[in-house]
Design a protein around this motif. Structure first.
Motif, PDB file in Angstrom:
ATOM      1  N   TYR A 112     -32.276  36.374  58.950  1.00 25.94           N
ATOM      2  CA  TYR A 112     -32.329  36.510  60.428  1.00 25.94           C
ATOM      3  C   TYR A 112     -33.584  36.071  61.110  1.00 25.94           C
ATOM      4  O   TYR A 112     -34.572  36.010  60.647  1.00 25.94           O
ATOM      5  CB  TYR A 112     -31.975  37.918  60.810  1.00 25.94           C
ATOM      6  N   ASP A 166     -32.729  46.753  62.669  1.00 29.14           N
ATOM      7  CA  ASP A 166     -31.745  46.061  64.035  1.00 29.14           C
ATOM      8  C   ASP A 166     -31.939  46.699  65.276  1.00 29.14           C
ATOM      9  O   ASP A 166     -31.913  46.112  66.409  1.00 29.14           O
ATOM     10  CB  ASP A 166     -30.277  46.213  63.190  1.00 29.14           C
ATOM     11  N   GLY A 189     -35.697  35.837  65.308  1.00 29.66           N
ATOM     12  CA  GLY A 189     -35.477  36.316  66.491  1.00 29.66           C
ATOM     13  C   GLY A 189     -37.113  36.113  67.468  1.00 29.66           C
ATOM     14  O   GLY A 189     -37.906  35.488  66.817  1.00 29.66           O
ATOM     15  N   ARG A 247     -34.606  47.832  66.774  1.00 32.86           N
ATOM     16  CA  ARG A 247     -35.810  47.546  67.171  1.00 32.86           C
ATOM     17  C   ARG A 247     -35.933  45.959  67.856  1.00 32.86           C
ATOM     18  O   ARG A 247     -36.676  45.847  68.722  1.00 32.86           O
ATOM     19  CB  ARG A 247     -36.839  47.865  66.438  1.00 32.86           C
ATOM     20  N   PHE A 248     -35.381  45.106  67.107  1.00 34.11           N
ATOM     21  CA  PHE A 248     -35.645  43.630  67.416  1.00 34.11           C
ATOM     22  C   PHE A 248     -34.167  42.911  67.580  1.00 34.11           C
ATOM     23  O   PHE A 248     -33.322  43.442  67.316  1.00 34.11           O
ATOM     24  CB  PHE A 248     -36.103  43.150  66.006  1.00 34.11           C
ATOM     25  N   GLU A 249     -34.414  42.034  68.459  1.00 39.98           N
ATOM     26  CA  GLU A 249     -33.281  41.189  68.664  1.00 39.98           C
ATOM     27  C   GLU A 249     -33.310  40.117  67.626  1.00 39.98           C
ATOM     28  O   GLU A 249     -34.365  39.321  67.446  1.00 39.98           O
ATOM     29  CB  GLU A 249     -33.644  40.249  69.915  1.00 39.98           C
ATOM     30  N   LEU A 250     -32.361  39.986  66.776  1.00 34.85           N
ATOM     31  CA  LEU A 250     -32.248  39.065  65.508  1.00 34.85           C
ATOM     32  C   LEU A 250     -30.834  38.368  65.778  1.00 34.85           C
ATOM     33  O   LEU A 250     -29.882  38.950  66.136  1.00 34.85           O
ATOM     34  CB  LEU A 250     -32.070  40.158  64.342  1.00 34.85           C
ATOM     35  N   THR A 251     -30.970  37.207  65.143  1.00 40.13           N
ATOM     36  CA  THR A 251     -29.706  36.403  64.863  1.00 40.13           C
ATOM     37  C   THR A 251     -29.698  35.987  63.760  1.00 40.13           C
ATOM     38  O   THR A 251     -30.805  35.432  62.953  1.00 40.13           O
ATOM     39  CB  THR A 251     -29.578  35.071  65.965  1.00 40.13           C
ATOM     40  N   GLU A 293     -39.532  38.128  68.166  1.00 36.04           N
ATOM     41  CA  GLU A 293     -40.564  38.704  67.415  1.00 36.04           C
ATOM     42  C   GLU A 293     -40.613  38.527  66.019  1.00 36.04           C
ATOM     43  O   GLU A 293     -41.557  38.939  65.335  1.00 36.04           O
ATOM     44  CB  GLU A 293     -40.451  40.058  67.953  1.00 36.04           C
TER      45      GLU A 293
END
Length: 269
Positions: free
Chosen positions: A70, A39, A72, A41-45, A74
């Motif tokens: 999730y 979480d 995102g 390191r990455f942009e997650l939805t 990447e």
């Protein structure tokens, strides 16, 4: 080194019924630690298709679980889930990250199981045929060989898990960890050590990766989805989902594993 050649459902059926909640809680905490690194390191939805799967069934009094997926810029699809009945011998936990096509870094695979003995799977899923791409093997797998052999030779209570299903065997890379094990402090600590090293190394690969050429990304994304769907749909352990929750709910959970009902478009679309 011993070997286990049985389906998960058979292992469970042949085992005594005991409360495995302590191991389940320990592995929930481990996956939460690993997910926190990802979480960060990455942009997650959270994809809305799994919002109402945050809790299903009626745990802890009867079988239940959770599946949250999730996505995102990447990350194509990340799954954080568990399913089972910890008070009656069984829990299956997953943390998997399928990257988008902007890089060719292997995908991250982690699964933990208690039945009531322990079982763990750690792997980096290749995104190119290893026998045809020696440079890819040398970059991501050759450096892991010595430590993989050390663990196999040093820990005599590990039992290599050989799935009776050939397709599942084919899904393992040459440096996958896939073992049954006792749930002693020593072996739980080993799994935690290996899992943290696995995630830290993988995050380093992502940071160091070169971008995939734009005209190659659609084919890579299509191959990724085919692999993810096949592994999800062909897993023999899905039979336990049917046992606990019925065929309809299990089919929805399997779709959640590969993104069959996703709302948010895949990266790059």
């Amino acid at each position: 080194m011993t070997e286990t050649v049985r389906h998960v459902a058979t292992m469970l059926d042949d085992s005594p019924v005991v409360d495995v909640t302590p191991t389940f809680r320990a592995w929930q905490a481990l996956l939460a630690e690993l997910k926190a690194k990802i979480d960060a390191r990455f942009e997650l939805t959270l994809d809305p298709s799994t919002r109402d799967l945050a809790t299903f069934g009626s745990p802890p009094d009867s079988p239940g679980g959770s599946l949250q997926a999730y996505t995102g810029p990447e990350v194509d699809w990340m799954v954080h889930s568990w399913l089972g009945n910890p008070t009656a011998s069984f829990a299956n936990l997953h943390l998997t990250v399928w990257l988008g096509p902007q890089v060719r870094v292997p995908h991250l695979g982690i699964a933990l199981l208690v039945w009531p003995e322990g079982w763990f799977y750690l792997d980096a899923l290749p995104r190119t045929p290893l026998l045809a791409d020696g440079d890819y093997y040398d970059r991501y797998y050759a450096p892991l060989e010595d430590d993989w052999l050390r663990v196999r030779q040093q820990y005599d209570k590990l039992a290599w898990f050989t799935s009776p299903t050939g397709f599942i065997r084919a899904s393992l890379s040459p440096t996958a960890y896939c073992y049954s094990m006792p749930t002693t402090d020593e072996y739980l600590a080993l799994v935690a050590e290996l899992a943290h090293a696995h995630v830290d190394r993988w995050l380093g690969w992502v940071d160091e990766a070169e971008p995939v050429a734009a005209d190659e990304r659609a084919a890579l994304a299509a191959a990724d989805l085919a692999v993810r769907r096949n592994i999800s749909e062909r897993d023999p352990a899905n039979a336990l989902g049917v046992r606990y929750f019925g065929a309809e709910t299990t089919e929805r959970l399997v779709r959640g594993l590969w993104g069959g009902d996703r709302h948010i478009p895949r990266p790059g679309r």
